[in-house]
Design a protein around this motif. Structure first.
Motif, PDB file in Angstrom:
ATOM      1  N   PRO A 158       0.828  -1.214   0.000  1.00 45.60           N
ATOM      2  CA  PRO A 158       0.000   0.000   0.000  1.00 45.60           C
ATOM      3  C   PRO A 158       0.862   1.263   0.000  1.00 45.60           C
ATOM      4  O   PRO A 158       1.530   1.561   0.982  1.00 45.60           O
ATOM      5  CB  PRO A 158      -0.810  -0.120   1.297  1.00 45.60           C
ATOM      6  CG  PRO A 158      -0.751  -1.566   1.666  1.00 45.60           C
ATOM      7  CD  PRO A 158       0.591  -2.040   1.194  1.00 45.60           C
ATOM      8  N   ARG A 159       0.875   1.968  -1.132  1.00 46.43           N
ATOM      9  CA  ARG A 159       1.656   3.193  -1.264  1.00 46.43           C
ATOM     10  C   ARG A 159       0.799   4.277  -1.899  1.00 46.43           C
ATOM     11  O   ARG A 159      -0.042   3.973  -2.753  1.00 46.43           O
ATOM     12  CB  ARG A 159       2.894   2.970  -2.144  1.00 46.43           C
ATOM     13  CG  ARG A 159       4.007   2.174  -1.506  1.00 46.43           C
ATOM     14  CD  ARG A 159       5.203   2.034  -2.437  1.00 46.43           C
ATOM     15  NE  ARG A 159       4.897   1.122  -3.536  1.00 46.43           N
ATOM     16  CZ  ARG A 159       5.617   0.040  -3.832  1.00 46.43           C
ATOM     17  NH1 ARG A 159       6.691  -0.263  -3.123  1.00 46.43           N
ATOM     18  NH2 ARG A 159       5.279  -0.739  -4.838  1.00 46.43           N
ATOM     19  N   ALA A 160       1.037   5.510  -1.492  1.00 48.01           N
ATOM     20  CA  ALA A 160       0.333   6.639  -2.099  1.00 48.01           C
ATOM     21  C   ALA A 160       0.882   6.890  -3.505  1.00 48.01           C
ATOM     22  O   ALA A 160       1.982   6.446  -3.859  1.00 48.01           O
ATOM     23  CB  ALA A 160       0.515   7.886  -1.242  1.00 48.01           C
ATOM     24  N   TRP A 161       0.112   7.635  -4.297  1.00 49.55           N
ATOM     25  CA  TRP A 161       0.474   7.877  -5.694  1.00 49.55           C
ATOM     26  C   TRP A 161       1.907   8.386  -5.844  1.00 49.55           C
ATOM     27  O   TRP A 161       2.699   7.824  -6.585  1.00 49.55           O
ATOM     28  CB  TRP A 161      -0.495   8.888  -6.315  1.00 49.55           C
ATOM     29  CG  TRP A 161      -1.366   8.269  -7.356  1.00 49.55           C
ATOM     30  CD1 TRP A 161      -2.643   7.820  -7.194  1.00 49.55           C
ATOM     31  CD2 TRP A 161      -1.032   8.036  -8.729  1.00 49.55           C
ATOM     32  NE1 TRP A 161      -3.114   7.304  -8.379  1.00 49.55           N
ATOM     33  CE2 TRP A 161      -2.152   7.429  -9.339  1.00 49.55           C
ATOM     34  CE3 TRP A 161       0.111   8.266  -9.496  1.00 49.55           C
ATOM     35  CZ2 TRP A 161      -2.168   7.067 -10.678  1.00 49.55           C
ATOM     36  CZ3 TRP A 161       0.098   7.904 -10.835  1.00 49.55           C
ATOM     37  CH2 TRP A 161      -1.032   7.308 -11.410  1.00 49.55           C
TER      38      TRP A 161
ATOM     39  N   TRP B 261       5.968   0.645 -10.276  1.00 51.74           N
ATOM     40  CA  TRP B 261       4.950   0.282 -11.267  1.00 51.74           C
ATOM     41  C   TRP B 261       5.422  -0.894 -12.112  1.00 51.74           C
ATOM     42  O   TRP B 261       4.670  -1.840 -12.356  1.00 51.74           O
ATOM     43  CB  TRP B 261       4.643   1.475 -12.172  1.00 51.74           C
ATOM     44  CG  TRP B 261       3.694   2.475 -11.591  1.00 51.74           C
ATOM     45  CD1 TRP B 261       3.990   3.458 -10.692  1.00 51.74           C
ATOM     46  CD2 TRP B 261       2.297   2.586 -11.860  1.00 51.74           C
ATOM     47  NE1 TRP B 261       2.866   4.185 -10.401  1.00 51.74           N
ATOM     48  CE2 TRP B 261       1.811   3.682 -11.101  1.00 51.74           C
ATOM     49  CE3 TRP B 261       1.413   1.901 -12.682  1.00 51.74           C
ATOM     50  CZ2 TRP B 261       0.472   4.077 -11.128  1.00 51.74           C
ATOM     51  CZ3 TRP B 261       0.074   2.296 -12.710  1.00 51.74           C
ATOM     52  CH2 TRP B 261      -0.381   3.365 -11.945  1.00 51.74           C
ATOM     53  N   SER B 262       6.655  -0.836 -12.552  1.00 47.69           N
ATOM     54  CA  SER B 262       7.203  -1.894 -13.397  1.00 47.69           C
ATOM     55  C   SER B 262       7.268  -3.224 -12.643  1.00 47.69           C
ATOM     56  O   SER B 262       6.887  -4.279 -13.172  1.00 47.69           O
ATOM     57  CB  SER B 262       8.596  -1.496 -13.878  1.00 47.69           C
ATOM     58  OG  SER B 262       9.158  -2.494 -14.691  1.00 47.69           O
ATOM     59  N   GLU B 263       7.716  -3.160 -11.402  1.00 48.10           N
ATOM     60  CA  GLU B 263       7.814  -4.374 -10.589  1.00 48.10           C
ATOM     61  C   GLU B 263       6.435  -4.974 -10.346  1.00 48.10           C
ATOM     62  O   GLU B 263       6.234  -6.191 -10.441  1.00 48.10           O
ATOM     63  CB  GLU B 263       8.485  -4.051  -9.256  1.00 48.10           C
ATOM     64  CG  GLU B 263       8.609  -5.253  -8.335  1.00 48.10           C
ATOM     65  CD  GLU B 263       9.214  -4.896  -6.984  1.00 48.10           C
ATOM     66  OE1 GLU B 263       9.526  -5.832  -6.223  1.00 48.10           O
ATOM     67  OE2 GLU B 263       9.366  -3.693  -6.698  1.00 48.10           O
TER      68      GLU B 263
ATOM     69  N   GLU C 156     -13.323  -1.059  -8.789  1.00 50.08           N
ATOM     70  CA  GLU C 156     -13.646   0.154  -8.044  1.00 50.08           C
ATOM     71  C   GLU C 156     -12.375   0.640  -7.350  1.00 50.08           C
ATOM     72  O   GLU C 156     -11.991   0.143  -6.295  1.00 50.08           O
ATOM     73  CB  GLU C 156     -14.743  -0.147  -7.021  1.00 50.08           C
ATOM     74  CG  GLU C 156     -15.332   1.084  -6.396  1.00 50.08           C
ATOM     75  CD  GLU C 156     -16.683   0.797  -5.752  1.00 50.08           C
ATOM     76  OE1 GLU C 156     -16.840   1.122  -4.574  1.00 50.08           O
ATOM     77  OE2 GLU C 156     -17.566   0.247  -6.446  1.00 50.08           O
ATOM     78  N   HIS C 157     -11.710   1.605  -7.959  1.00 51.74           N
ATOM     79  CA  HIS C 157     -10.377   2.003  -7.525  1.00 51.74           C
ATOM     80  C   HIS C 157     -10.416   2.994  -6.357  1.00 51.74           C
ATOM     81  O   HIS C 157     -11.411   3.659  -6.109  1.00 51.74           O
ATOM     82  CB  HIS C 157      -9.615   2.646  -8.690  1.00 51.74           C
ATOM     83  CG  HIS C 157      -9.549   1.766  -9.902  1.00 51.74           C
ATOM     84  ND1 HIS C 157      -8.961   0.532  -9.893  1.00 51.74           N
ATOM     85  CD2 HIS C 157     -10.013   1.947 -11.165  1.00 51.74           C
ATOM     86  CE1 HIS C 157      -9.045  -0.014 -11.084  1.00 51.74           C
ATOM     87  NE2 HIS C 157      -9.686   0.820 -11.876  1.00 51.74           N
ATOM     88  N   PHE C 158      -9.290   3.069  -5.663  1.00 51.75           N
ATOM     89  CA  PHE C 158      -9.102   4.059  -4.611  1.00 51.75           C
ATOM     90  C   PHE C 158      -7.696   4.620  -4.737  1.00 51.75           C
ATOM     91  O   PHE C 158      -6.969   4.257  -5.668  1.00 51.75           O
ATOM     92  CB  PHE C 158      -9.368   3.457  -3.230  1.00 51.75           C
ATOM     93  CG  PHE C 158      -8.843   2.058  -3.051  1.00 51.75           C
ATOM     94  CD1 PHE C 158      -7.566   1.821  -2.581  1.00 51.75           C
ATOM     95  CD2 PHE C 158      -9.652   0.969  -3.363  1.00 51.75           C
ATOM     96  CE1 PHE C 158      -7.086   0.532  -2.419  1.00 51.75           C
ATOM     97  CE2 PHE C 158      -9.172  -0.333  -3.195  1.00 51.75           C
ATOM     98  CZ  PHE C 158      -7.890  -0.549  -2.724  1.00 51.75           C
ATOM     99  N   ALA C 159      -7.290   5.489  -3.842  1.00 54.20           N
ATOM    100  CA  ALA C 159      -6.054   6.248  -4.043  1.00 54.20           C
ATOM    101  C   ALA C 159      -4.789   5.443  -3.787  1.00 54.20           C
ATOM    102  O   ALA C 159      -3.800   5.597  -4.508  1.00 54.20           O
ATOM    103  CB  ALA C 159      -6.066   7.488  -3.145  1.00 54.20           C
ATOM    104  N   LEU C 160      -4.811   4.595  -2.762  1.00 60.05           N
ATOM    105  CA  LEU C 160      -3.604   3.840  -2.424  1.00 60.05           C
ATOM    106  C   LEU C 160      -3.307   2.755  -3.454  1.00 60.05           C
ATOM    107  O   LEU C 160      -4.187   2.332  -4.195  1.00 60.05           O
ATOM    108  CB  LEU C 160      -3.761   3.196  -1.038  1.00 60.05           C
ATOM    109  CG  LEU C 160      -3.610   4.116   0.175  1.00 60.05           C
ATOM    110  CD1 LEU C 160      -3.865   3.309   1.450  1.00 60.05           C
ATOM    111  CD2 LEU C 160      -2.238   4.768   0.238  1.00 60.05           C
ATOM    112  N   GLN C 161      -2.061   2.321  -3.477  1.00 60.57           N
ATOM    113  CA  GLN C 161      -1.542   1.240  -4.324  1.00 60.57           C
ATOM    114  C   GLN C 161      -2.028   1.302  -5.776  1.00 60.57           C
ATOM    115  O   GLN C 161      -2.561   0.339  -6.318  1.00 60.57           O
ATOM    116  CB  GLN C 161      -1.860  -0.125  -3.699  1.00 60.57           C
ATOM    117  CG  GLN C 161      -3.326  -0.452  -3.522  1.00 60.57           C
ATOM    118  CD  GLN C 161      -3.562  -1.570  -2.519  1.00 60.57           C
ATOM    119  OE1 GLN C 161      -2.988  -1.571  -1.437  1.00 60.57           O
ATOM    120  NE2 GLN C 161      -4.406  -2.508  -2.858  1.00 60.57           N
ATOM    121  N   PRO C 162      -1.842   2.447  -6.450  1.00 63.92           N
ATOM    122  CA  PRO C 162      -2.338   2.589  -7.822  1.00 63.92           C
ATOM    123  C   PRO C 162      -1.695   1.605  -8.788  1.00 63.92           C
ATOM    124  O   PRO C 162      -2.336   1.161  -9.748  1.00 63.92           O
ATOM    125  CB  PRO C 162      -1.970   4.029  -8.185  1.00 63.92           C
ATOM    126  CG  PRO C 162      -0.791   4.355  -7.311  1.00 63.92           C
ATOM    127  CD  PRO C 162      -1.087   3.650  -6.023  1.00 63.92           C
TER     128      PRO C 162
END
Length: 260
Positions: free
Chosen positions: A91-94, A102-104, A142-148
């Protein structure tokens, strides 16, 4: 109900714990010859021995390990059912999620699935029947802000399932996704117990779960899902009883997802 799975052979990736373990147990109970997969030998072996299954070890983020696992599995026969379950997220913020993250995440949560599809599908086609099942997530809808990065990768899993279904037209092989909502696996339980004091959720587990769901993951059932509930859905889609279902996404989320 007899799911008519006796004698089928299934590989479940990431099945040494959590949802994958529950799926392995469910399929083994239906008479499926199960192959447990994990990266930790002790855990994978323990699950395999408890259900009379074989096990393989390896890191599906690498071509070398994917090749090794495939060779070990196919050495004793083709696979009727592939269940792509292995994956991970942080869980990481944007703005805390780097391009490297992102690649990993894409490699772990999408390309690892593609590797096993590429390697097992040719032999499966010779059977004239088979199942390709991906584990997705309600977060991919249904997306949210964390772990984009993870949510985008999960949405890619959902989409590759549909594309694969079109590719498999006329082969007797179906491709479907099961998308769990928030699940009560052991790591989640530990996390909620640690958070209970901070958020004033109480000390009794029933109260903690209710308050955590109300505050963070609202759904119509009012609790977290259980791994066995996902395993039941996967087992149905793995069976010949689901021959008329392909390219579908089955949500097991207690109504967490608010869209169609």
């Amino acid at each position: 109900m007899d799911l008519k799975l006796n004698g089928k052979r299934a590989l479940i990736t990431g099945s040494s714990s959590g949802l994958g373990e529950a799926i392995a147990r469910s399929l083994a109970a239906e008479g499926v010859s199960v192959i447990v997969h994990g990266r930790d030998q002790e855990r994978a072996k323990a699950v395999a021995e408890s259900i009379g299954a074989a096990y393989v070890l390896g890191d599906l983020t690498t071509d070398g390990d994917a090749d090794k696992i495939t060779q070990e599995v196919l050495a004793t026969g083709p696979v009727d059912i592939l269940i792509n379950n292995a994956g991970s997220y942080i869980p990481r913020a944007w703005l805390d999620t780097s391009v490297a993250n992102w690649s990993e995440s894409y490699n772990v949560n999408v390309l690892a699935y593609v590797r096993m599809i590429h390697r097992l599908l040719p032999a499966m086609k010779t059977l004239g029947w088979g199942r390709m099942i991906q584990l997705g997530s309600s977060g991919g809808i249904e997306h949210f802000a964390l772990q984009p990065d993870y949510l985008a990768a999960t949405a890619a899993r959902h989409n590759l399932t549909v594309s694969l279904a079109r590719e498999l037209k006329g082969t007797g092989i179906t491709s479907n996704t099961v998308a769990p909502g928030p699940m009560l696996v052991e790591n989640t339980r530990k996390m909620l117990l640690n958070m209970a004091g901070q958020y004033g959720w109480g000390t009794d587990w029933t109260e903690i779960e209710h308050n955590a769901v109300t505050q963070f993951v609202q759904n119509d059932i009012g609790r977290f899902g259980r791994p066995e509930e996902v395993a039941t859905a996967v087992s149905y889609l793995a069976s010949p009883l689901s021959d008329y279902i392909t390219g579908a996404l089955l949500r097991v989320d207690g109504g967490h997802t608010k869209s169609i």
